[in-house]
Motif scaffolding. Sequence first.
Motif, PDB file in Angstrom:
ATOM      1  N   ILE A  42       0.871  -1.172   0.000  1.00 40.82           N
ATOM      2  CA  ILE A  42       0.000   0.000   0.000  1.00 40.82           C
ATOM      3  C   ILE A  42       0.907   1.221   0.000  1.00 40.82           C
ATOM      4  CG2 ILE A  42      -1.718   1.291   1.353  1.00 40.82           C
ATOM      5  CD1 ILE A  42      -2.340  -1.606   2.612  1.00 40.82           C
ATOM      6  N   ILE A  43       0.597   2.219  -0.799  1.00 40.45           N
ATOM      7  CA  ILE A  43       1.444   3.416  -0.833  1.00 40.45           C
ATOM      8  C   ILE A  43       0.770   4.564  -0.083  1.00 40.45           C
ATOM      9  CG2 ILE A  43       2.602   2.745  -2.961  1.00 40.45           C
ATOM     10  CD1 ILE A  43       0.864   4.869  -4.414  1.00 40.45           C
ATOM     11  N   ASP A  44       1.588   5.305   0.651  1.00 42.08           N
ATOM     12  CA  ASP A  44       1.147   6.467   1.421  1.00 42.08           C
ATOM     13  C   ASP A  44       1.975   7.651   0.939  1.00 42.08           C
ATOM     14  OD1 ASP A  44       0.748   8.484   3.272  1.00 42.08           O
ATOM     15  OD2 ASP A  44       1.085   7.219   5.038  1.00 42.08           O
ATOM     16  N   PRO A  45       1.356   8.657   0.299  1.00 42.39           N
ATOM     17  CA  PRO A  45       2.128   9.778  -0.237  1.00 42.39           C
ATOM     18  C   PRO A  45       2.772  10.669   0.813  1.00 42.39           C
ATOM     19  CG  PRO A  45      -0.216  10.184  -0.469  1.00 42.39           C
ATOM     20  CD  PRO A  45      -0.082   8.764  -0.013  1.00 42.39           C
ATOM     21  N   GLY A  46       2.433  10.470   2.076  1.00 40.32           N
ATOM     22  CA  GLY A  46       3.133  11.167   3.150  1.00 40.32           C
ATOM     23  C   GLY A  46       2.753  12.628   3.338  1.00 40.32           C
ATOM     24  N   PHE A  47       1.473  12.874   3.499  1.00 38.12           N
ATOM     25  CA  PHE A  47       1.051  14.248   3.794  1.00 38.12           C
ATOM     26  C   PHE A  47       1.721  14.726   5.082  1.00 38.12           C
ATOM     27  CE2 PHE A  47      -2.514  12.658   1.200  1.00 38.12           C
ATOM     28  CZ  PHE A  47      -2.541  13.651   0.232  1.00 38.12           C
ATOM     29  N   GLY A  48       2.331  15.900   5.004  1.00 32.56           N
ATOM     30  CA  GLY A  48       2.990  16.470   6.177  1.00 32.56           C
ATOM     31  C   GLY A  48       4.436  16.052   6.346  1.00 32.56           C
ATOM     32  N   PHE A  49       4.926  15.169   5.500  1.00 31.32           N
ATOM     33  CA  PHE A  49       6.305  14.703   5.575  1.00 31.32           C
ATOM     34  C   PHE A  49       7.082  15.238   4.377  1.00 31.32           C
ATOM     35  CE2 PHE A  49       4.062  11.824   8.295  1.00 31.32           C
ATOM     36  CZ  PHE A  49       4.976  11.371   9.239  1.00 31.32           C
ATOM     37  N   SER A  50       8.073  16.077   4.624  1.00 33.77           N
ATOM     38  CA  SER A  50       8.924  16.632   3.558  1.00 33.77           C
ATOM     39  C   SER A  50       8.115  17.445   2.558  1.00 33.77           C
ATOM     40  CB  SER A  50       9.678  15.517   2.810  1.00 33.77           C
ATOM     41  OG  SER A  50      10.293  14.631   3.688  1.00 33.77           O
ATOM     42  N   LYS A  51       7.061  18.104   3.052  1.00 37.53           N
ATOM     43  CA  LYS A  51       6.217  18.882   2.153  1.00 37.53           C
ATOM     44  C   LYS A  51       5.731  20.142   2.855  1.00 37.53           C
ATOM     45  CE  LYS A  51       4.818  14.509   0.146  1.00 37.53           C
ATOM     46  NZ  LYS A  51       5.529  13.679   1.155  1.00 37.53           N
ATOM     47  N   THR A  52       5.698  21.231   2.115  1.00 37.18           N
ATOM     48  CA  THR A  52       5.133  22.467   2.634  1.00 37.18           C
ATOM     49  C   THR A  52       3.617  22.372   2.616  1.00 37.18           C
ATOM     50  OG1 THR A  52       4.993  23.501   0.455  1.00 37.18           O
ATOM     51  CG2 THR A  52       7.074  23.767   1.668  1.00 37.18           C
ATOM     52  N   LEU A  53       2.967  23.329   3.250  1.00 32.69           N
ATOM     53  CA  LEU A  53       1.506  23.357   3.242  1.00 32.69           C
ATOM     54  C   LEU A  53       0.981  23.375   1.809  1.00 32.69           C
ATOM     55  CD1 LEU A  53      -0.818  25.322   5.587  1.00 32.69           C
ATOM     56  CD2 LEU A  53      -1.180  25.483   3.133  1.00 32.69           C
ATOM     57  N   GLU A  54       1.573  24.223   0.973  1.00 33.48           N
ATOM     58  CA  GLU A  54       1.114  24.330  -0.409  1.00 33.48           C
ATOM     59  C   GLU A  54       1.337  23.019  -1.164  1.00 33.48           C
ATOM     60  OE1 GLU A  54       1.725  28.210   1.340  1.00 33.48           O
ATOM     61  OE2 GLU A  54       3.098  26.512   1.142  1.00 33.48           O
ATOM     62  N   GLN A  55       2.452  22.375  -0.914  1.00 31.21           N
ATOM     63  CA  GLN A  55       2.735  21.098  -1.575  1.00 31.21           C
ATOM     64  C   GLN A  55       1.762  20.008  -1.139  1.00 31.21           C
ATOM     65  OE1 GLN A  55       6.809  20.736  -0.391  1.00 31.21           O
ATOM     66  NE2 GLN A  55       7.605  21.728  -2.238  1.00 31.21           N
ATOM     67  N   ASN A  56       1.371  20.012   0.129  1.00 26.18           N
ATOM     68  CA  ASN A  56       0.391  19.042   0.603  1.00 26.18           C
ATOM     69  C   ASN A  56      -0.925  19.169  -0.159  1.00 26.18           C
ATOM     70  OD1 ASN A  56       1.673  17.530   2.745  1.00 26.18           O
ATOM     71  ND2 ASN A  56       1.670  19.401   3.955  1.00 26.18           N
ATOM     72  N   TYR A  57      -1.355  20.400  -0.386  1.00 27.84           N
ATOM     73  CA  TYR A  57      -2.633  20.593  -1.084  1.00 27.84           C
ATOM     74  C   TYR A  57      -2.502  20.293  -2.585  1.00 27.84           C
ATOM     75  CZ  TYR A  57      -5.043  22.164   3.026  1.00 27.84           C
ATOM     76  OH  TYR A  57      -5.639  22.188   4.271  1.00 27.84           O
ATOM     77  N   LYS A  58      -1.363  20.573  -3.163  1.00 27.77           N
ATOM     78  CA  LYS A  58      -1.146  20.193  -4.562  1.00 27.77           C
ATOM     79  C   LYS A  58      -1.184  18.674  -4.690  1.00 27.77           C
ATOM     80  CE  LYS A  58       2.060  20.491  -8.448  1.00 27.77           C
ATOM     81  NZ  LYS A  58       3.335  21.042  -8.964  1.00 27.77           N
ATOM     82  N   LEU A  59      -0.531  17.990  -3.752  1.00 27.81           N
ATOM     83  CA  LEU A  59      -0.524  16.522  -3.764  1.00 27.81           C
ATOM     84  C   LEU A  59      -1.930  15.968  -3.618  1.00 27.81           C
ATOM     85  CD1 LEU A  59       0.873  13.771  -3.637  1.00 27.81           C
ATOM     86  CD2 LEU A  59       1.357  14.201  -1.212  1.00 27.81           C
TER      87      LEU A  59
END
Length: 274
Positions: free
Chosen positions: A183-200
């Motif tokens: 199972i893959i977990d894209p890792g919200f909140g890990f190595s990502k800015t707030l803006e990157q989390n929402y883009k993801l």
Amino acid sequence: MTINCKGKLLDLTNPKVMGILNLTPDSFYDGGKYKNERDILEQVEKMLSSGASFIDMGAQSTGPGAEDVSADEECKRLLPVLELVLNKFPEALVSVDTFRAFVAKEALDYGTTIINDISAGLMDDAMLDVIAEYKVPYVMMHMKGNPKTMQQNTAYEDLLQEIIYYFSERLSVARSKGISDIIIDPGFGFSKTLEQNYKLLNHLDALEIIDKPILAGVSRKSMIYKLLGTDAQNALNGITALNMIALQKGASILRVHDVREAIECIRIHEQLTA
């Protein structure tokens, strides 16, 4: 999509909920909340009766700046609770959140069903060998660096393409060891800015090209409460909104603190897509 849990195939075509049970004293939301057997069993029963398919236990906090603990301390926190829960709820599908192969092996010997690894095997070279030996489902998450350095590692030329490449590489290594239930977990909140989390999140369906179930874990994270000017305790409304978007974008598992609300979200989503 299916995964093999204790010899039974679990169909993830209909999304499932993974309820979080933190066993750390310093979790950003519920650290130290479950201090005795009664509280632990009541919380697990509440999550299972609300519809959780999995209970995810973690005994090592992985948030930014979290205290690092030894494998022995992690086991000391985890294993008695694991034994307690599985004695009371022997049919429960328990996931253990750890990046250490030693802890994973000990947990699997106690009857754990799934290993949930924030590092996808990159923080312990022996992890994939343990997964291959026990033939259990494995959640691999995207992260750059480690929990202490991850928020200094948020530079991407192409966020989505780099995440897809990361999973392609880790899946190749896993397959070479005979591991297939992933199972893959894209890792919200890990190595990502707030803006990157929402883009993801907005482009989560791009990860469907990997052809593995997607786990979305946004529960009580700062990407919600910092945007809304609140705190983790008051973020449930935002969590529900983001869980619905995750489902619409292809998530198969919602990892949450609030199981009943996530189940309701799934029921509404299923009605919309019926």
